[in-house]
Design an enzyme around this catalytic site. Structure first.
Site, PDB file in Angstrom:
ATOM      1  N   GLY A  46       0.828  -1.201   0.000  1.00  0.00           N
ATOM      2  CA  GLY A  46       0.000   0.000   0.000  1.00  0.00           C
ATOM      3  C   GLY A  46       0.855   1.241   0.000  1.00  0.00           C
ATOM      4  O   GLY A  46       2.022   1.210   0.399  1.00  0.00           O
ATOM      5  N   GLN A  51       2.974   9.983   1.224  1.00  0.00           N
ATOM      6  CA  GLN A  51       4.266   9.290   1.168  1.00  0.00           C
ATOM      7  C   GLN A  51       5.070   9.671  -0.077  1.00  0.00           C
ATOM      8  O   GLN A  51       6.271   9.407  -0.141  1.00  0.00           O
ATOM      9  CB  GLN A  51       4.066   7.767   1.206  1.00  0.00           C
ATOM     10  N   CYS A  88       6.374  -0.141   6.861  1.00  0.00           N
ATOM     11  CA  CYS A  88       5.917   1.006   6.090  1.00  0.00           C
ATOM     12  C   CYS A  88       7.027   1.418   5.131  1.00  0.00           C
ATOM     13  O   CYS A  88       8.193   1.461   5.531  1.00  0.00           O
ATOM     14  CB  CYS A  88       5.588   2.157   7.046  1.00  0.00           C
ATOM     15  N   LEU A  89       6.667   1.729   3.895  1.00  0.00           N
ATOM     16  CA  LEU A  89       7.673   2.142   2.914  1.00  0.00           C
ATOM     17  C   LEU A  89       8.379   3.429   3.339  1.00  0.00           C
ATOM     18  O   LEU A  89       9.481   3.707   2.878  1.00  0.00           O
ATOM     19  CB  LEU A  89       7.035   2.317   1.530  1.00  0.00           C
ATOM     20  N   HIS A 130      -3.870   1.146   8.020  1.00  0.00           N
ATOM     21  CA  HIS A 130      -2.533   1.757   7.997  1.00  0.00           C
ATOM     22  C   HIS A 130      -2.490   2.915   6.989  1.00  0.00           C
ATOM     23  O   HIS A 130      -2.005   4.003   7.294  1.00  0.00           O
ATOM     24  CB  HIS A 130      -1.504   0.669   7.628  1.00  0.00           C
ATOM     25  N   GLU A 131      -3.018   2.658   5.790  1.00  0.00           N
ATOM     26  CA  GLU A 131      -2.945   3.693   4.743  1.00  0.00           C
ATOM     27  C   GLU A 131      -3.865   4.875   5.064  1.00  0.00           C
ATOM     28  O   GLU A 131      -3.509   6.026   4.813  1.00  0.00           O
ATOM     29  CB  GLU A 131      -3.290   3.093   3.372  1.00  0.00           C
ATOM     30  N   HIS A 134      -2.269   7.301   7.310  1.00  0.00           N
ATOM     31  CA  HIS A 134      -1.339   8.225   6.646  1.00  0.00           C
ATOM     32  C   HIS A 134      -2.037   9.529   6.252  1.00  0.00           C
ATOM     33  O   HIS A 134      -1.425  10.603   6.279  1.00  0.00           O
ATOM     34  CB  HIS A 134      -0.767   7.599   5.371  1.00  0.00           C
TER      35      HIS A 134
END
Ligand code: ZN
Length: 158
Positions: A46, A51, A88-89, A130-131, A134
């Site tokens: 995701g 991000q 997480c990226l 999670h997304e 953000h």
């Protein structure tokens, strides 16, 4: 399509709330395509617009069922509980243990601004929540139980 640079922990863009998307402009379409490409390139499940430095309420996810986009997502319902590892990226090379609901149901808009209901359990629920976090400037590192753990690299294994 183009790859975008993934912002990492410490970049203040990750802690800001995102704005509602009112219409799909060519610019938004390009952003969505770039986000999907960037997510795959980084081997993530995701990616949220902040991000890549864009403060818009847009998320892309692929938990192995194919990619989908969520614009202006809103959590309608959650239930249960799951505790597991999460990464997480924007926090490369780390993971941590996070407890989240085991089920989530989300109202969002797709890339044509059609209303969609997306629901999932386990990994999908975790990715949805999670997304969406953000978009409110929240990172999983604030929910981690204990410390962040380094992902072991294969070349470091004995
Ligand atoms: Zn993340």
């Amino acid at each position: 399509m183009a790859l975008r640079t993934i912002r990492t922990l410490g970049d203040e863009v990750l802690n800001k709330p995102c704005k509602v998307v009112k219409e799909i402009t060519p610019r938004v379409k390009t952003l969505i395509e770039d986000m999907i490409e960037t997510m795959y390139e980084a081997d993530g499940v995701g990616l949220a617009a902040p991000q890549v430095g864009v403060l818009k309420r847009i998320v892309v996810i692929d938990v192995g069922e194919g990619p989908f986009v969520m614009i202006n997502p809103k959590v309608l319902e959650t239930s249960g509980e799951q505790t597991g590892s999460e990464g997480c990226l924007s926090v490369p090379g780390k993971f941590g243990i996070v407890t989240r609901p085991n089920y989530a149901k989300v109202l969002a808009y797709d890339e044509e601004m059609k209303e969609v209901i997306i629901e999932g359990t386990e990994l999908k629920a975790r990715a949805l929540l999670h997304e969406i976090d953000h978009l409110d400037g929240k990172l999983y590192v604030d929910k981690v139980e204990g410390d962040l753990i380094d992902v072991e690299r294969p070349e470091e294994e004995e």
